[in-house]
Design an enzyme around this catalytic site. Structure first.
Site, short mmCIF file in Angstrom:
data_model
loop_
_atom_site.label_atom_id
_atom_site.label_comp_id
_atom_site.label_asym_id
_atom_site.label_seq_id
_atom_site.Cartn_x
_atom_site.Cartn_y
_atom_site.Cartn_z
N ARG A 133 -143.21 54.71 -58.44
CA ARG A 133 -142.23 53.53 -58.81
C ARG A 133 -141.43 53.69 -60.17
NH1 ARG A 133 -145.89 48.68 -57.38
NH2 ARG A 133 -143.76 47.43 -57.76
N LEU A 176 -153.88 52.42 -53.12
CA LEU A 176 -152.44 52.14 -53.04
C LEU A 176 -152.10 50.92 -53.13
CD1 LEU A 176 -152.32 53.90 -49.12
CD2 LEU A 176 -151.47 54.83 -51.44
N ASP A 177 -150.85 50.75 -53.87
CA ASP A 177 -150.28 49.22 -54.22
C ASP A 177 -150.36 48.73 -52.86
OD1 ASP A 177 -149.92 49.98 -56.78
OD2 ASP A 177 -147.61 50.68 -56.44
N THR A 178 -150.22 47.37 -53.04
CA THR A 178 -150.34 46.36 -51.79
C THR A 178 -149.07 46.66 -50.82
OG1 THR A 178 -151.50 44.58 -53.04
CG2 THR A 178 -150.12 43.94 -51.26
N THR A 181 -147.50 49.25 -50.66
CA THR A 181 -147.49 50.57 -49.87
C THR A 181 -148.26 50.82 -48.90
OG1 THR A 181 -147.14 51.50 -52.35
CG2 THR A 181 -147.77 53.07 -50.56
#
Length: 223
Positions: free
Chosen positions: A157, A55-57, A59
């Site tokens: 995104r 997961l992105d930072t 998110t």
């Protein structure tokens, strides 16, 4: 004792509610990461649980951890074989045309000295598919449910920006002037995760919406 909420637990899996701002990997510049919490997530087991996906930072939400190497291998294969159900909620910096649809764009990574690296839609990139559905609107913004079939880097995104023509609110990479200062972070939350397992009950987890969504007027529609 870990401060990270645990959404699901059994002998081979944990699903945690990863907070926004916590990176999976240790940043090159240093600082906190998920690694700092793994010892507290052993919960009596000898091995550290390890993340199966990313997961992105920014998110928040459902992150699957495997509690042994065999489980990690099986879960990773399930992601590769698209046997994992993933559901995200995001806030767009605008209201899209239509109420639902499917975005199919091939994605490729580019890099420049000025902007660093990012993903772009490119015919020679890797195929990616995201289904979306409008859930609510408030003050010229839209709450969207995303169900990605593939798991490309930054997929949702860039699909918002290039596919819907509207970035996620607060996105510093794919956003524009309309997103600056409008939210404390990229407004994307991994609300639901389901992993089917042969001979076992499926892993199912739901992460409640964080307060940043309520601050924008969107009620908790995670269930």
């Amino acid at each position: 004792m870990t401060l990270i909420p645990i959404l699901y637990e059994d002998g081979e899996a944990l699903v945690i509610d990863k907070p926004s701002g916590l990176p999976i990997d240790r940043p090159r510049r240093g600082g906190k990461s998920l690694d700092d919490h793994l010892d507290g997530l052993k919960l009596g087991f000898q091995r550290l649980p390890l993340p199966v996906h990313r997961l992105d930072t920014d998110t928040s939400g459902c992150l699957l951890l495997a509690r042994n190497p065999k489980a990690h291998k099986r879960f990773a294969r399930a992601f590769e074989d698209r046997l994992v159900g993933k559901r995200y909620l995001g806030v767009l910096a605008g209201i899209p045309n239509g109420e639902e649809g499917t975005i199919e764009l091939s994605l490729s990574k580019i890099s420049s000295a000025e902007k660093g690296w990012r993903m772009i839609a490119a015919k020679k990139g890797k195929p990616s598919v995201t289904h979306w559905r409008l859930l609510d609107t408030k003050d010229g913004r839209a709450l969207i449910e995303f169900r990605p079939e593939t798991g490309r880097t930054h997929q949702i995104r860039i699909h918002c920006e290039a596919g819907l023509g509207l970035p996620l609110l607060g996105d510093p990479v794919y956003g524009n002037g309309a997103t600056k200062g409008a939210a404390p972070r990229t407004m994307l939350h991994a609300v639901g995760l389901t992993v089917t397992r042969e001979g076992k009950t499926p892993i199912e987890a739901v992460a409640p919406l964080p307060p940043e969504f309520a601050a924008l007027g969107f009620a908790d529609t995670a269930a």
